[in-house]
Design an enzyme around this catalytic site. Structure first.
Site, mmCIF file in Angstrom:
data_model
loop_
_atom_site.group_PDB
_atom_site.id
_atom_site.type_symbol
_atom_site.label_atom_id
_atom_site.label_comp_id
_atom_site.label_asym_id
_atom_site.label_seq_id
_atom_site.Cartn_x
_atom_site.Cartn_y
_atom_site.Cartn_z
ATOM 1 N N HIS A 80 -58.241 -3.328 1.384
ATOM 2 C CA HIS A 80 -58.413 -3.350 2.994
ATOM 3 C C HIS A 80 -58.776 -4.739 3.346
ATOM 4 O O HIS A 80 -58.673 -5.046 4.683
ATOM 5 C CB HIS A 80 -59.921 -3.010 2.934
ATOM 6 C CG HIS A 80 -60.598 -2.530 4.021
ATOM 7 N ND1 HIS A 80 -61.098 -1.641 3.928
ATOM 8 C CD2 HIS A 80 -61.906 -3.039 4.387
ATOM 9 C CE1 HIS A 80 -61.600 -1.580 5.720
ATOM 10 N NE2 HIS A 80 -62.210 -2.633 5.458
ATOM 11 N N GLU A 81 -59.749 -5.395 3.144
ATOM 12 C CA GLU A 81 -59.616 -6.808 3.159
ATOM 13 C C GLU A 81 -58.671 -7.694 3.367
ATOM 14 O O GLU A 81 -58.424 -8.296 4.626
ATOM 15 C CB GLU A 81 -60.848 -7.552 2.235
ATOM 16 C CG GLU A 81 -62.643 -6.705 2.053
ATOM 17 C CD GLU A 81 -62.782 -6.792 3.218
ATOM 18 O OE1 GLU A 81 -62.480 -7.277 4.243
ATOM 19 O OE2 GLU A 81 -63.466 -5.472 3.266
ATOM 20 N N HIS B 59 -56.851 -6.756 6.703
ATOM 21 C CA HIS B 59 -57.971 -7.565 7.774
ATOM 22 C C HIS B 59 -56.848 -8.882 7.433
ATOM 23 O O HIS B 59 -56.862 -9.208 9.295
ATOM 24 C CB HIS B 59 -58.777 -7.737 7.577
ATOM 25 C CG HIS B 59 -59.951 -6.414 7.699
ATOM 26 N ND1 HIS B 59 -60.386 -5.863 9.358
ATOM 27 C CD2 HIS B 59 -61.233 -5.709 6.960
ATOM 28 C CE1 HIS B 59 -61.208 -5.080 8.477
ATOM 29 N NE2 HIS B 59 -61.462 -5.304 7.445
#
Length: 292
Positions: free
Chosen positions: A149-150, A153
């Protein structure tokens, strides 16, 4: 949560500092000869200050995050424990899968809170950091999904897009705060008007910045759904849903006094504070992943 809040706070402090310095030295005067406002001059001045504040905040975002969170950066070529090596390898593997050609810095910081964040001025100068609480609380599959998820980003360029949005918001904040301050100064004596105007600019800029942050936070919530999709693509949809379910279970075990410490991917069970949340409700995020 940490990435966005640190960016917004840094942006506010930088913009206030720039505005105060320019005001002290009389740079960017926007009053015409009759004491009225030259709106075009003010708009240009506001855009310069607004985007400068946002760009400086972006440029120092990685440094500020390391300092504020006391992040221990892991040297991939150094002596690492097996757990540290696993985290570094996981970040690098997911980053390559996301198409990143420059590997992010990887860091761990001491904290009981379950948290992870990504920040940095560009894909080439990024940081992924996880808390010790995250590593202790969640299993390997959940950690992998959260790191995915990070990394998403970073791959999506969310910090750069956020900076452009913040620059636009800053422009309106500077513009409106000076109009409001000018209006207030018209109601006091000429002798104290400059002082009142100076103080009012600072007060209105803080107030409008807080209101403007609602726009930035709304965009942040919107981008979280895309990062969830990215994490699902990189680590696996089942793992991403498993991670979010794990965060829900952790939230439910927390008592009211501990709720404020829960911040991984912004766990927020208080609907009334949704406007000030950097992330959407967990159940909605799970629902969207299941429907995708």
């Amino acid at each position: 949560m940490k990435r966005i809040l640190l960016f917004i706070l840094t942006n506010l402090l930088v913009m206030l500092t720039i505005g105060i310095i320019l005001s002290v030295f009389g740079v960017g005067s926007y009053l015409n000869d009759s004491g009225g406002i030259d709106f075009m001059s003010l708009l240009i001045f506001s855009a310069i200050v607004g985007f400068t504040g946002a760009l400086i905040s972006l440029a120092i975002s990685r440094m500020v995050a390391k300092w504020m969170m006391n992040v221990h950066v892991l040297n991939p070529n150094g002596n690492l424990s097996s757990g540290e090596r696993q985290i570094v390898d996981m970040v690098h593997r997911l980053s390559r899968a996301a198409g990143l050609t420059h590997m992010p810095e990887v860091g761990i910081y001491e904290s009981n809170e379950v948290n992870a964040f990504a920040t940095g001025p560009s894909r080439k100068r990024s940081l992924v950091a996880v808390s010790t609480g995250l590593l202790d609380e969640l299993d390997a599959d959940a950690v992998e999904a959260i790191i995915g998820h990070e990394v998403a980003h970073i791959a999506n360029g969310d910090m750069v897009t956020m900076t452009l949005l913040q620059g636009v918001v800053n422009t309106f904040v500077v513009f409106l705060s000076r109009i409001a301050a000018w209006a207030v100064s018209r109601f006091v004596k000429d002798e104290v008007a400059p002082i009142v105007h100076f103080i009012a600019v600072i007060v209105f800029q803080i107030v409008f910045s807080i209101l403007g942050s609602l726009v930035v936070l709304a965009y942040s919530r919107y981008r979280e759904f895309h990062a969830d999709a990215g994490g699902a693509h990189l680590a696996g949809k089942d793992k991403m849903i498993h991670a979010l379910r794990g965060l829900q279970a952790y939230q439910e075990r927390m008592n009211d006094s501990q709720q404020t410490a829960v911040s991984t991917l912004q766990i927020s069970g208080k609907k009334r504070s949704a406007l000030f949340s950097t992330h959407p409700d967990l159940e909605e995020r799970i629902r969207r992943l299941q429907a995708s």
